[in-house]
Design a protein around this motif. Structure first.
Motif, PDB file in Angstrom:
ATOM      1  N   LYS A  44       0.851  -1.203   0.000  1.00 11.68           N
ATOM      2  CA  LYS A  44       0.000   0.000   0.000  1.00 11.68           C
ATOM      3  C   LYS A  44       0.892   1.260   0.000  1.00 11.68           C
ATOM      4  CE  LYS A  44      -2.798   2.530   3.394  1.00 11.68           C
ATOM      5  NZ  LYS A  44      -3.943   3.174   2.794  1.00 11.68           N
ATOM      6  N   VAL A  55      -6.953   1.562  -0.525  1.00 14.89           N
ATOM      7  CA  VAL A  55      -7.506   0.973   0.703  1.00 14.89           C
ATOM      8  C   VAL A  55      -6.977  -0.447   0.780  1.00 14.89           C
ATOM      9  CG1 VAL A  55      -9.598   0.242   1.914  1.00 14.89           C
ATOM     10  CG2 VAL A  55      -9.602   2.363   0.598  1.00 14.89           C
ATOM     11  N   LEU A  57      -6.718  -3.830   3.311  1.00 11.34           N
ATOM     12  CA  LEU A  57      -7.099  -4.505   4.557  1.00 11.34           C
ATOM     13  C   LEU A  57      -6.811  -5.988   4.420  1.00 11.34           C
ATOM     14  CD1 LEU A  57     -10.588  -3.045   5.566  1.00 11.34           C
ATOM     15  CD2 LEU A  57      -8.398  -2.601   6.651  1.00 11.34           C
ATOM     16  N   ARG A  69     -16.384  -7.228   6.067  1.00 11.75           N
ATOM     17  CA  ARG A  69     -15.547  -6.146   6.589  1.00 11.75           C
ATOM     18  C   ARG A  69     -14.803  -5.446   5.455  1.00 11.75           C
ATOM     19  NH1 ARG A  69     -10.160  -6.552   8.332  1.00 11.75           N
ATOM     20  NH2 ARG A  69     -10.282  -8.808   8.169  1.00 11.75           N
ATOM     21  N   VAL A  73     -15.842  -1.711   4.252  1.00  6.98           N
ATOM     22  CA  VAL A  73     -14.950  -0.553   4.411  1.00  6.98           C
ATOM     23  C   VAL A  73     -14.695   0.099   3.042  1.00  6.98           C
ATOM     24  CG1 VAL A  73     -12.617   0.185   5.058  1.00  6.98           C
ATOM     25  CG2 VAL A  73     -13.888  -1.380   6.538  1.00  6.98           C
ATOM     26  N   PHE A  75     -16.615   0.166   0.346  1.00  6.00           N
ATOM     27  CA  PHE A  75     -17.788   0.940  -0.096  1.00  6.00           C
ATOM     28  C   PHE A  75     -18.002   2.177   0.774  1.00  6.00           C
ATOM     29  CE2 PHE A  75     -20.259  -0.546  -3.704  1.00  6.00           C
ATOM     30  CZ  PHE A  75     -19.648  -1.755  -3.999  1.00  6.00           C
ATOM     31  N   SER A  76     -17.654   2.078   2.064  1.00  2.23           N
ATOM     32  CA  SER A  76     -17.780   3.259   2.925  1.00  2.23           C
ATOM     33  C   SER A  76     -16.895   4.384   2.410  1.00  2.23           C
ATOM     34  CB  SER A  76     -17.343   2.934   4.351  1.00  2.23           C
ATOM     35  OG  SER A  76     -18.233   2.047   4.927  1.00  2.23           O
ATOM     36  N   ILE A  77     -15.751   4.023   1.857  1.00  2.00           N
ATOM     37  CA  ILE A  77     -14.793   5.045   1.430  1.00  2.00           C
ATOM     38  C   ILE A  77     -15.017   5.469  -0.026  1.00  2.00           C
ATOM     39  CG2 ILE A  77     -12.316   5.421   0.992  1.00  2.00           C
ATOM     40  CD1 ILE A  77     -11.977   3.731   3.650  1.00  2.00           C
TER      41      ILE A  77
END
Lengths: 238, 328
Positions: A44, A55, A57, A69, A73, A75-77
């Motif tokens: 990253k 992103v 993870l 999870r 995350v 889609f949240s961003i």
């Protein structure tokens, strides 16, 4: 205009890593995952030097909680995923006859390799369907069409993956979302070393097999198609 | 209105070997009540009618501190700020098991909510929420069902702390059937906050802001249908709230903001012609919204009939289609 978002499952090694670099340089924002956190974090940091958002993870994408999870995350961003590349899979033991194959490992390889593209696609797909566009590329192998001695559950799981992608493609026909299988062919990767430990011929690097992805992303290829990377590589070289 | 405890749906219908769309459907339209199965929903709509869904995805919004204090998140204000439900006497810092911490910085939008500020970045905070958090549960649930039971099949935008449950009964088979029948499907986003604070305390809609997003294409589809005399049906109270908030003289305007609209009996609906919803507790503000559609007496008669016919309540329960005009 918002940048395109590419999600790569299994991004730290081999073809996944080559794809991450290639599309970061092409200006995509990335969502990457792999099982080992330290490798992923290092990648990253490097990828962010291209100036694109990454992103990253760590998680096991054959586990539905980890998928919830990671995709949650992402889609949240980004609020969207334009391209999903289901690259992750495991090989299992090196060359092993089915008669000698450990039963638990057989189950693990089949489950892992089929659950990853099933679970991740299932959570990403509704967002694509609502946009009326999206591309899902899943990696397969010649061993997904021909049974090779010693390739054990890996090849068998790729037969299943080819059926899975054909089913997704058929169910989502005329939605604007396209599904493709890519057979990258033999490459110089850790997995190839496991599958063919005594390889006595020269292998291409994964980066030499990326033309097929550009073709799929930049043209309107037919939904459900199965592409062989070597064909596009030869086209590029001619 | 007394709802017999037996009518509390405490288990997702799939656990009985059935499909989500096998729940029952009670339809009210112009003084008539119809009883049906939800999978037959398609027969209530015509070509060009629009069903508007909330595609918000449920997040695990309950987290415990290392001391075992339970924190229920209700609304995200910025990357770091949330309104949350905490034990009333609590003050100080909140340290969660995965190393994330937060601090109480004041009161939330209404009592008993508090405003808390996380000290970690958004990605890390969300990741930890998923790693450690649990779904919001109420006592009518028979077991600790997993988060996946609290998602609609089309949920894609994470942010609701409780499932926008009116859409739970839909399957992709049914969505495809509706589409084939010429019904327009529009997916907007409203992130639902807590619907219950405990101790018989319910949110006051005017003090309970919820963020929502309607884009230009979605607004255009709805406005086009309205102009053509077609019906616009909201799947859930969240969608009614978003559409009516975004309405300027009956025309939906694209927006990305918060609503604190309180729709109750005297409110004149300007966009929505009908709504699909579950069955609610009498005290919940959702009931006041139903009264805005068909009036207090009609709501009473629908609920009386639902109890007599043993319809099931709550997020895993049966469905109710309420139309302002007649179903055709």
């Amino acid at each position: 205009m918002k940048k395109k978002v590419m999600m790569i499952i299994g991004a730290t090694k081999g073809l996944g890593r080559a794809l991450a670099w290639h599309y970061a340089k092409k200006g995509y924002d990335l969502a990457i995952t792999a099982r080992t956190d330290s490798d992923l974090t290092a990648l990253k940091r490097e990828l962010e030097k291209t100036g694109n958002h990454v992103v990253a993870l760590a998680g096991d994408m054959s586990n539905s909680d980890d998928v919830e999870r990671f995709v949650g995350v992402v889609f949240s961003i980004y609020r969207k995923v334009d391209v999903l590349i289901n690259n992750a899979s495991i090989f299992g033991p090196g060359p092993e006859l089915l008669l000698d194959y450990p039963n638990e490992v057989f189950k693990e390889v089949l489950l892992t390799n089929t659950l990853i593209p099933y679970l991740v696609t299932k959570q990403v797909l509704p967002g694509m369907l609502m946009e009326g566009e999206g591309i899902v590329i899943t990696l397969t192998s010649e061993a997904g069409q021909t049974g090779f001695s010693g390739w054990g559950a890996y090849g068998i799981s790729k037969f299943a993956v080819e059926g899975l992608v054909q089913t997704w493609a058929n169910e989502c026909a005329d939605t604007g979302v396209r599904f493709h299988l890519v057979d990258p062919g033999e490459m110089d990767t850790e997995m190839h070393n496991l599958a063919v430990p005594d390889c006595d011929y020269e292998l291409d690097a994964p980066v030499q097999r990326l033309d097929v992805f550009d073709f799929l992303l930049e043209t309107s290829a037919i939904n459900g198609s199965r592409e062989e990377a070597i064909v596009y590589q030869q086209r590029g070289e001619n | 209105m007394e709802v017999p405890p037996l009518l509390n749906a405490d288990t997702p219908i799939e656990r009985f070997g059935k499909s989500r769309e096998d729940v029952r459907l009670l339809t009210y339209s112009k003084n008539e009540i119809y009883h049906d199965v939800f999978r037959n929903l398609c027969s209530y709509f015509q070509v060009g009618d629009v069903l508007v869904f909330n595609n918000s995805r449920t997040i695990p919004a309950v987290i415990k501190t290392v001391e075992g204090i339970e924190v229920r998140l209700s609304r995200q204000l910025t990357h770091h700020l949330w309104d949350a439900l905490l034990p009333e006497a609590f003050s100080g810092d909140l340290i969660f098991e995965t190393g994330v911490s937060a601090r109480v910085i004041g009161d939330g939008s209404e009592k008993p909510l508090k405003r808390i500020q996380f000290t970690t970045r958004n990605t890390s905070m969300l990741n930890n929420l998923y790693l450690q958090g649990d779904v919001v549960r109420y006592e009518h649930s028979a077991a600790n069902w997993p988060l996946s039971d609290y998602q609609t099949v089309y949920a894609s935008q994470p942010g609701s702390v409780e499932m926008p449950s009116a859409g739970r009964a839909f399957t992709w088979r049914l969505l495809n059937e509706l589409k084939k029948a010429g019904v327009e499907l529009v997916f907007i986003t409203l992130h639902a906050g807590l619907s219950y604070y405990g101790k018989d305390k319910w949110p006051t809609p005017s003090l309970h802001p919820e963020p929502y997003v309607i884009n230009a294409k979605q607004a255009q589809l709805i406005n086009h249908a309205k102009a053509a005399g077609r019906q616009v049906i909201a799947v859930g109270t969240t969608v009614v709230r978003a559409l009516e908030s975004a309405s300027e003289k009956g025309v939906v305007v694209a927006c990305n903001k918060e609503t604190n609209l309180y729709i109750k009996e005297a409110y004149q609906l300007t966009v929505v012609d009908g709504m699909l919803t579950g069955f609610h507790e009498e005290e919940a503000s959702h009931m006041r919204m139903l009264e805005a559609f068909i009036g207090k007496d009609a709501v009473h008669s629908v609920y009386k009939e639902a109890i007599e016919r043993s319809y099931l309540w709550h997020e895993f329960g049966d469905m109710n289609l309420i139309m302002k005009e007649s179903v055709r």
